[in-house]
Scaffold this motif. Structure first.
Motif, PDB file in Angstrom:
ATOM      1  N   VAL A  85       0.835  -1.200   0.000  1.00 27.98           N
ATOM      2  CA  VAL A  85       0.000   0.000   0.000  1.00 27.98           C
ATOM      3  C   VAL A  85       0.874   1.256   0.000  1.00 27.98           C
ATOM      4  O   VAL A  85       0.647   2.186  -0.776  1.00 27.98           O
ATOM      5  CB  VAL A  85      -0.959  -0.004   1.215  1.00 27.98           C
ATOM      6  CG1 VAL A  85      -1.643   1.333   1.384  1.00 27.98           C
ATOM      7  CG2 VAL A  85      -1.979  -1.124   1.069  1.00 27.98           C
ATOM      8  N   LEU A  86       1.874   1.285   0.869  1.00 26.20           N
ATOM      9  CA  LEU A  86       2.748   2.467   0.945  1.00 26.20           C
ATOM     10  C   LEU A  86       3.523   2.674  -0.353  1.00 26.20           C
ATOM     11  O   LEU A  86       3.711   3.817  -0.794  1.00 26.20           O
ATOM     12  CB  LEU A  86       3.707   2.334   2.130  1.00 26.20           C
ATOM     13  CG  LEU A  86       3.045   2.417   3.504  1.00 26.20           C
ATOM     14  CD1 LEU A  86       4.048   2.081   4.601  1.00 26.20           C
ATOM     15  CD2 LEU A  86       2.445   3.789   3.732  1.00 26.20           C
ATOM     16  N   THR A  87       3.953   1.585  -0.983  1.00 26.81           N
ATOM     17  CA  THR A  87       4.658   1.704  -2.261  1.00 26.81           C
ATOM     18  C   THR A  87       3.735   2.286  -3.323  1.00 26.81           C
ATOM     19  O   THR A  87       4.147   3.152  -4.105  1.00 26.81           O
ATOM     20  CB  THR A  87       5.189   0.327  -2.705  1.00 26.81           C
ATOM     21  OG1 THR A  87       6.084  -0.164  -1.704  1.00 26.81           O
ATOM     22  CG2 THR A  87       5.911   0.419  -4.033  1.00 26.81           C
ATOM     23  N   ALA A  88       2.494   1.849  -3.353  1.00 29.89           N
ATOM     24  CA  ALA A  88       1.530   2.394  -4.318  1.00 29.89           C
ATOM     25  C   ALA A  88       1.311   3.884  -4.076  1.00 29.89           C
ATOM     26  O   ALA A  88       1.250   4.676  -5.026  1.00 29.89           O
ATOM     27  CB  ALA A  88       0.206   1.644  -4.235  1.00 29.89           C
ATOM     28  N   ILE A  89       1.217   4.282  -2.807  1.00 24.02           N
ATOM     29  CA  ILE A  89       1.041   5.705  -2.486  1.00 24.02           C
ATOM     30  C   ILE A  89       2.250   6.510  -2.950  1.00 24.02           C
ATOM     31  O   ILE A  89       2.107   7.569  -3.571  1.00 24.02           O
ATOM     32  CB  ILE A  89       0.808   5.883  -0.969  1.00 24.02           C
ATOM     33  CG1 ILE A  89      -0.554   5.332  -0.576  1.00 24.02           C
ATOM     34  CG2 ILE A  89       0.929   7.348  -0.560  1.00 24.02           C
ATOM     35  CD1 ILE A  89      -0.765   5.223   0.936  1.00 24.02           C
ATOM     36  N   VAL A  90       3.447   6.007  -2.683  1.00 23.01           N
ATOM     37  CA  VAL A  90       4.666   6.711  -3.086  1.00 23.01           C
ATOM     38  C   VAL A  90       4.731   6.840  -4.606  1.00 23.01           C
ATOM     39  O   VAL A  90       5.091   7.900  -5.134  1.00 23.01           O
ATOM     40  CB  VAL A  90       5.918   5.987  -2.537  1.00 23.01           C
ATOM     41  CG1 VAL A  90       7.191   6.505  -3.181  1.00 23.01           C
ATOM     42  CG2 VAL A  90       5.992   6.144  -1.021  1.00 23.01           C
ATOM     43  N   LEU A  91       4.385   5.781  -5.311  1.00 21.54           N
ATOM     44  CA  LEU A  91       4.417   5.840  -6.778  1.00 21.54           C
ATOM     45  C   LEU A  91       3.411   6.851  -7.318  1.00 21.54           C
ATOM     46  O   LEU A  91       3.706   7.578  -8.275  1.00 21.54           O
ATOM     47  CB  LEU A  91       4.171   4.459  -7.375  1.00 21.54           C
ATOM     48  CG  LEU A  91       5.296   3.450  -7.164  1.00 21.54           C
ATOM     49  CD1 LEU A  91       4.889   2.072  -7.660  1.00 21.54           C
ATOM     50  CD2 LEU A  91       6.581   3.913  -7.831  1.00 21.54           C
ATOM     51  N   ARG A  92       2.232   6.926  -6.688  1.00 21.70           N
ATOM     52  CA  ARG A  92       1.249   7.933  -7.114  1.00 21.70           C
ATOM     53  C   ARG A  92       1.774   9.338  -6.854  1.00 21.70           C
ATOM     54  O   ARG A  92       1.631  10.226  -7.690  1.00 21.70           O
ATOM     55  CB  ARG A  92      -0.079   7.724  -6.386  1.00 21.70           C
ATOM     56  CG  ARG A  92      -0.971   6.747  -7.107  1.00 21.70           C
ATOM     57  CD  ARG A  92      -2.352   6.721  -6.486  1.00 21.70           C
ATOM     58  NE  ARG A  92      -2.544   5.364  -6.012  1.00 21.70           N
ATOM     59  CZ  ARG A  92      -2.961   5.022  -4.821  1.00 21.70           C
ATOM     60  NH1 ARG A  92      -3.297   5.922  -3.937  1.00 21.70           N
ATOM     61  NH2 ARG A  92      -3.085   3.763  -4.482  1.00 21.70           N
ATOM     62  N   HIS A  93       2.382   9.529  -5.703  1.00 23.47           N
ATOM     63  CA  HIS A  93       2.957  10.851  -5.396  1.00 23.47           C
ATOM     64  C   HIS A  93       4.076  11.200  -6.382  1.00 23.47           C
ATOM     65  O   HIS A  93       4.187  12.345  -6.811  1.00 23.47           O
ATOM     66  CB  HIS A  93       3.489  10.890  -3.968  1.00 23.47           C
ATOM     67  CG  HIS A  93       2.439  11.048  -2.925  1.00 23.47           C
ATOM     68  ND1 HIS A  93       1.532  12.073  -2.929  1.00 23.47           N
ATOM     69  CD2 HIS A  93       2.147  10.293  -1.843  1.00 23.47           C
ATOM     70  CE1 HIS A  93       0.728  11.949  -1.893  1.00 23.47           C
ATOM     71  NE2 HIS A  93       1.074  10.870  -1.220  1.00 23.47           N
ATOM     72  N   GLU A  94       4.884  10.210  -6.717  1.00 26.87           N
ATOM     73  CA  GLU A  94       5.963  10.456  -7.662  1.00 26.87           C
ATOM     74  C   GLU A  94       5.395  10.903  -9.014  1.00 26.87           C
ATOM     75  O   GLU A  94       5.883  11.866  -9.613  1.00 26.87           O
ATOM     76  CB  GLU A  94       6.808   9.197  -7.847  1.00 26.87           C
ATOM     77  CG  GLU A  94       7.960   9.409  -8.822  1.00 26.87           C
ATOM     78  CD  GLU A  94       8.735   8.137  -9.090  1.00 26.87           C
ATOM     79  OE1 GLU A  94       9.896   8.255  -9.461  1.00 26.87           O
ATOM     80  OE2 GLU A  94       8.160   7.034  -8.952  1.00 26.87           O
ATOM     81  N   ASN A  95       4.359  10.213  -9.483  1.00 26.83           N
ATOM     82  CA  ASN A  95       3.740  10.595 -10.752  1.00 26.83           C
ATOM     83  C   ASN A  95       3.158  12.002 -10.679  1.00 26.83           C
ATOM     84  O   ASN A  95       3.268  12.780 -11.627  1.00 26.83           O
ATOM     85  CB  ASN A  95       2.660   9.591 -11.150  1.00 26.83           C
ATOM     86  CG  ASN A  95       3.240   8.261 -11.565  1.00 26.83           C
ATOM     87  OD1 ASN A  95       4.391   8.184 -11.983  1.00 26.83           O
ATOM     88  ND2 ASN A  95       2.467   7.208 -11.424  1.00 26.83           N
ATOM     89  N   THR A  96       2.535  12.324  -9.550  1.00 27.95           N
ATOM     90  CA  THR A  96       1.979  13.667  -9.374  1.00 27.95           C
ATOM     91  C   THR A  96       3.087  14.706  -9.419  1.00 27.95           C
ATOM     92  O   THR A  96       2.941  15.760 -10.059  1.00 27.95           O
ATOM     93  CB  THR A  96       1.226  13.752  -8.032  1.00 27.95           C
ATOM     94  OG1 THR A  96       0.164  12.798  -8.043  1.00 27.95           O
ATOM     95  CG2 THR A  96       0.661  15.133  -7.801  1.00 27.95           C
TER      96      THR A  96
END
Length: 79
Positions: A37-48
């Motif tokens: 879950v945390l990895t998915a959140i970080v990847l979304r933030h990175e894309n943003t």
């Protein structure tokens, strides 16, 4: 520790060890799910952040073009 160890004692020890092992496996599963879950959140933030960086670069480029136009207008002789 006593010299004589009973089968009941060994059985109870084994039960505790197995219960601890099962709890540890559940803890590890929970940690792995949390990491997913945390990895998915970080990847979304990175894309943003990548998108925001592209937008900022576009704005800087536009500002630079406006600045160049203004300097050219200021350099023209007054009519």
């Amino acid at each position: 520790m006593a010299d004589n160890v009973s089968l009941e004692f060994l059985g109870a020890q084994m039960e505790r060890m197995l219960a601890d092992q099962a709890a540890t496996r559940e803890d590890i599963r929970g940690l792995r799910e949390d990491m997913r879950v945390l990895t998915a959140i970080v990847l979304r933030h990175e894309n943003t952040l990548v998108d925001m960086l592209q937008q900022v670069r576009a704005m800087v480029s536009q500002h630079s073009r406006f600045n160049d136009r203004l300097h050219r207008l200021e350099e023209q002789p007054a009519q």
